[in-house]
Design an enzyme around this catalytic site. Structure first.
Site, short mmCIF file in Angstrom:
data_model
loop_
_atom_site.label_atom_id
_atom_site.label_comp_id
_atom_site.label_asym_id
_atom_site.label_seq_id
_atom_site.Cartn_x
_atom_site.Cartn_y
_atom_site.Cartn_z
N ALA A 9 96.56 -8.91 -5.86
CA ALA A 9 95.86 -10.11 -6.34
C ALA A 9 95.03 -10.68 -5.20
CB ALA A 9 96.87 -11.15 -6.82
N LYS A 10 94.19 -11.61 -5.48
CA LYS A 10 93.44 -12.31 -4.43
C LYS A 10 92.95 -13.64 -4.99
CE LYS A 10 91.91 -11.51 -0.16
NZ LYS A 10 92.59 -10.67 0.85
N GLY A 11 92.76 -14.61 -4.10
CA GLY A 11 92.25 -15.90 -4.55
C GLY A 11 91.24 -16.42 -3.56
#
Ligand code: NAD
Length: 411
Positions: free
Chosen positions: A101-103
């Site tokens: 995931a990444k934000g």
């Protein structure tokens, strides 16, 4: 070609090598979930500022999704998606039980006060709290976020769900962080470089290393490589570069950078060079450790190095990669080289879940074991299937993710 197109091209190529067929490719290419939120805060002067916040959850076939939070004005949905996908492959290469995931938030922390930064972080966390959690999605630091930001994420999440240190990693040591997390990525870069030399019966003694970027990753990589005997002959950052033929005194340079707003410029014990000269300095090892997309076609043509060790995420463009391959310069890819950070993040999460603290010696030896094993796995594929290092790393990762996906089943 955008970063996302590049990552997807690498996956498609690996799927072809593995003869996976379009069914699996379809399941694996697209992210599971993309969330975009409006982060509105009151500035210290009473005005309202709004930012775009993103969390992209790419794949959870092998475990809870894991990936950093980036604060940078250029952050957008496509970039975050590419970086989320990279995390799926990175966690698979080092074989830790996570997905990717990444934000990110498109803010510039340099223009925000500490209180404003805290408000941005808490507002964003409140927006995404329903889709993160210790068994679902576990954020971590990335460019322009640090242990303090992670402490705010943990505190905001804990207001809703009870004390939850395992919801985020890269926390301060006094708040259930892990020893060794801060230097983990740079340490891993050094392990991989050492392994590459060891495979041809060499040590790093006297090896000439050039590094672009002297932040967290670049400075710790320089420190550990120097301890292993290498000479760091040039480094650069956003302010320019410094070089010294007999090797830069890295501890003194780190101290200079600490006192000089994070910049190498003005370091007296070395010669000043331009930021661009870093790409033409003759060396044995070239390490990009700053931003993505810096090794373009032209720079790859001009590079005078034996090997490229990708410490930054996606530092080589598709065209640059073609040139390096044609010139026979092995390019060890980001998803292998910089996996030390997420690996020690995993150790931090394990300690939080078990409520049991490890010492530095254990963190280092477990990190060395996982990174060296990943190196050997990739290197074996390079030889047995005659693949580039990047293709081999993607094949290894995709095989692991595809197996987990198929075993879990598709309804
Ligand atoms: P950082 O913010 O600590 O340091 C970035 C460095 O790059 C600084 O020295 C900065 O001056 C330099 N830089 C920025 N723009 C530049 C430019 N235009 N030209 C030359 N230098 C420039 O960031 P970091 O945590 O060291 O991350 C560096 C890279 O490593 C990023 O690509 C990041 O995604 C990747 N990465 C970081 C970690 C981690 O644990 N920190 C883990 C995996 C990958």
């Amino acid at each position: 070609m955008s970063q996302l197109e590049m990552v997807n091209a690498n996956i498609r190529q690996a799927a072809k090598v593995l003869e996976l067929g379009p069914r699996v490719e379809k399941l694996i290419l697209n992210p599971n979930r993309e969330m975009k939120v409006e982060v509105a805060i009151e500035l210290d002067n009473g005005e309202i500022a709004t930012f775009n916040g993103y969390r992209v959850q790419h794949n959870d076939a092998r475990g809870p999704m894991k990936g950093g939070l980036r604060y940078h004005p250029t952050v957008d949905a496509e970039d975050v998606t590419a970086l989320a996908s990279l995390m799926t492959w990175k966690t698979a290469v080092v074989d830790i039980p996570y997905g990717g995931a990444k934000g990110g938030i498109n803010c510039d922390p340099a223009t925000l006060s500490l209180r404003e930064l805290e408000r941005v972080t808490r507002k964003f966390t409140a927006h995404i709290r329903e889709i993160i959690g210790p068994n679902v999605d576990i954020p971590a630091p990335d460019v322009n976020t640090n242990a303090q930001v992670m402490a705010w994420v943990m505190d905001e999440y804990s207001r809703f769900y009870g004390f939850s240190p395992a919801v985020v990693t890269g926390k301060p040591l006094d708040l259930h962080g892990s020893v060794g997390r801060e230097e983990a990525t740079g340490r891993g870069v050094a392990f991989i470089t050492e392994s590459f030399f060891a495979e041809t019966g060499r040590t790093l003694q006297g090896a000439r290393v050039v590094i672009q970027g002297f932040g967290n990753v670049g400075s710790f990589a320089a420190l550990f490589l120097q301890r292993a005997g290498a000479n760091i002959i040039a480094v650069s950052d956003v302010s320019g570069g410094v070089s010294r033929a007999d090797g830069l005194p890295i501890p003194a340079l780190i101290e200079h950078v600490r006192k000089n707003k994070g910049m190498v410029q003005g370091f007296r014990e070395a010669e000043a060079i331009t930021g661009d000269a870093i790409f033409t300095t003759p060396c044995d090892v070239f390490i990009p450790a700053a931003l993505g997309g810096v090794l373009t076609k032209e720079r790859a043509e001009a590079l005078r190095a034996e090997v490229v060790i990708e410490a930054a995420n996606a530092p080589t463009t598709a065209e640059g990669d073609d040139v390096l391959q044609r010139r026979g310069i092995p390019t060890l890819p980001d998803i292998l080289v910089n996996a030390g950070g997420v690996t020690v993040s995993y150790f931090e999460w394990v300690q939080n879940v078990q409520q049991f603290r490890w010492d530095g010696e254990r963190v280092d030896s477990e990190l060395r074991a996982l990174m060296t094993k990943a190196y050997r796995d990739v290197s074996q594929l390079v030889k047995s299937r005659r693949l580039s290092w990047r293709a081999a790393a993607y094949v290894l990762a995709l095989e692991r993710v595809a197996k987990a996906t198929l075993m879990r089943g598709v309804q």
